[in-house]
Scaffold this active site. Structure first.
Site, PDB file in Angstrom:
ATOM      1  N   CYS A 118     -20.246  69.428 -32.646  1.00 22.39           N
ATOM      2  CA  CYS A 118     -19.773  69.928 -31.348  1.00 22.39           C
ATOM      3  C   CYS A 118     -20.928  70.232 -30.393  1.00 22.39           C
ATOM      4  CB  CYS A 118     -18.912  71.174 -31.531  1.00 22.39           C
ATOM      5  SG  CYS A 118     -17.434  70.857 -32.495  1.00 22.39           S
ATOM      6  N   HIS A 255     -18.664  74.559 -24.451  1.00 27.58           N
ATOM      7  CA  HIS A 255     -17.913  73.713 -25.385  1.00 27.58           C
ATOM      8  C   HIS A 255     -16.485  74.239 -25.430  1.00 27.58           C
ATOM      9  CE1 HIS A 255     -16.503  71.638 -28.808  1.00 27.58           C
ATOM     10  NE2 HIS A 255     -16.622  72.638 -29.646  1.00 27.58           N
ATOM     11  N   ASN A 285     -10.055  70.617 -28.719  1.00 28.20           N
ATOM     12  CA  ASN A 285     -11.491  70.554 -29.030  1.00 28.20           C
ATOM     13  C   ASN A 285     -11.864  69.087 -29.267  1.00 28.20           C
ATOM     14  OD1 ASN A 285     -14.044  70.658 -30.133  1.00 28.20           O
ATOM     15  ND2 ASN A 285     -13.594  72.333 -31.551  1.00 28.20           N
TER      16      ASN A 285
END
Ligand code: ACO
Length: 328
Positions: A118, A255, A285
């Site tokens: 990520c 993020h 996500n």
């Protein structure tokens, strides 16, 4: 402090791509003991996009790359390098970046992938800045692209409802700056990792172990515990290193994993939510794709404007985490 001319890595184009299929939370209610209400209240996620059968990470990345090239008014051969941040490549090798290079018809330069899960886009941005500062490349396209739907365990309600597919791309160009914080471009970065935390977020397969792609495994509460603390710290380090103050930040582009993590980090930094770009409700996500997606959507919404001071920050498997401060 005296200021002197420096080479800055300046954003000259941004673009994104989301696969056509939109999956609302309610779709999971048919197969899992879950609810739209639970998913929204725990994560802020309302829907996500999933790639179609036969649609690969390099396809998503190429669409986003074309959008960024179009905004910059450039042909692919005007680029010196392509860096793709991904944990879900089409094949074990070659890199997604070289596949994008071929799909764009780019006949020169170099291309490679970065894997920091990520945090991949933050790591790619810092590496692109270093290539530009070293004079190794003048124009670098960085892409975050993922098909996390391919590594989800559809029976695990604690993970499969949280992720989505997508891609975002940014083009950086070498431009001379004065060395002051008024310069456009990347002003600072901070990168970190801690390999001892592998067990809280990983994929249980791979080339040299199971010989399969594997599925994502996560101890959600543990990841959450690390996230807010580490994200706030890395953002603050990058802000200090840039020589600016929190008050000067126009936008934090985090993020997009979980609205509660985004809110907690903004609060720890002392930034109100009206200075945070949030897209997690619509994208879920998307790992390394989430920040360039949010940058591109932020520009399209009219939130991010030239001259704005921006902090991007991310954490993911590894653990790996970091932040970049840039003037748009
Ligand atoms: N629907 C309904 N119930 C669920 C679901 C679901 N989809 N998933 C888990 N539950 C249940 C659990 O089984 C548990 O039940 P139990 O108490 O009977 O055991 C209960 O809900 C509470 O579970 P918790 O894990 O304690 O819930 P929590 O409030 O911590 O929220 C979540 C879970 C959303 C995963 C949260 O921990 C989180 O967001 N963690 C961060 C993880 C993350 O964002 N990871 C992304 C990758 S890393 C990164 O990008 C930062």
């Amino acid at each position: 402090m005296t200021e002197s001319a420096v080479t800055r890595a300046v954003v000259i184009g941004v673009g994104h791509y989301l696969p056509a299929r939109v999956v609302p939370n309610a779709e999971f209610e048919a197969t899992l003991d879950t609810s739209d209400e639970w998913i929204v209240s725990r994560s802020g996620i309302e829907r996500r996009h999933f790639a179609a059968e036969g649609e690969a990470t390099s396809d998503l990345a190429t669409h986003a790359a074309r959008a960024a090239l179009s905004m910059a008014g450039l042909d692919a051969d005007a680029l010196d390098a392509i860096i793709v941040a991904t944990s879900t490549p089409d094949l074990t090798f070659p890199s997604v970046a070289t596949m994008v290079q071929a799909k764009l018809g780019m006949t020169r330069g170099f291309a490679f992938d970065i894997q920091a899960v990520c945090a991949g886009f933050v790591f790619a941005m810092a590496n692109a800045q270093a290539l530009i500062a070293a004079g190794s490349a003048r124009r670098v396209m960085i892409i975050g692209a993922e098909t996390f739907s391919r590594i989800l365990d559809w029976t695990d309600r604690g993970t499969c409802v949280l992720f989505g597919d997508g891609a975002g791309a940014v083009i950086l160009e070498a431009q001379e700056g004065t060395g002051s914080t008024a310069d456009r471009g990347i002003l600072s970065s901070d990168l970190n990792s801690d390999g001892t935390q592998k067990g809280i977020l990983y994929v249980d397969g791979g080339v040299s172990t199971s010989g399969t792609a594997g599925c994502l495994r996560m101890q959600g509460k543990e990841v959450f515990r690390h996230a807010v603390e580490k994200l706030a710290r890395t953002a603050r380090t990058a802000i200090d290193r840039a020589g600016v103050t929190v008050d000067e930040i126009d936008w934090i582009v985090p993020h997009q994993a979980n609205l509660r993590i985004i809110r907690g980090t903004a609060q720890k930094l002392g930034l109100p939510m009206d200075r945070v770009v949030v897209t997690v409700a619509d994208h879920g996500n998307t790992s390394a794709a989430s920040i360039p997606l949010a940058l591109s959507v932020g520009v399209a919404r009219g939130q991010i404007k030239p001259g704005n001071l921006i902090v991007i920050e991310a954490i993911g498997g590894g653990l790996a985490w970091g932040a970049v401060v840039l003037r748009w």
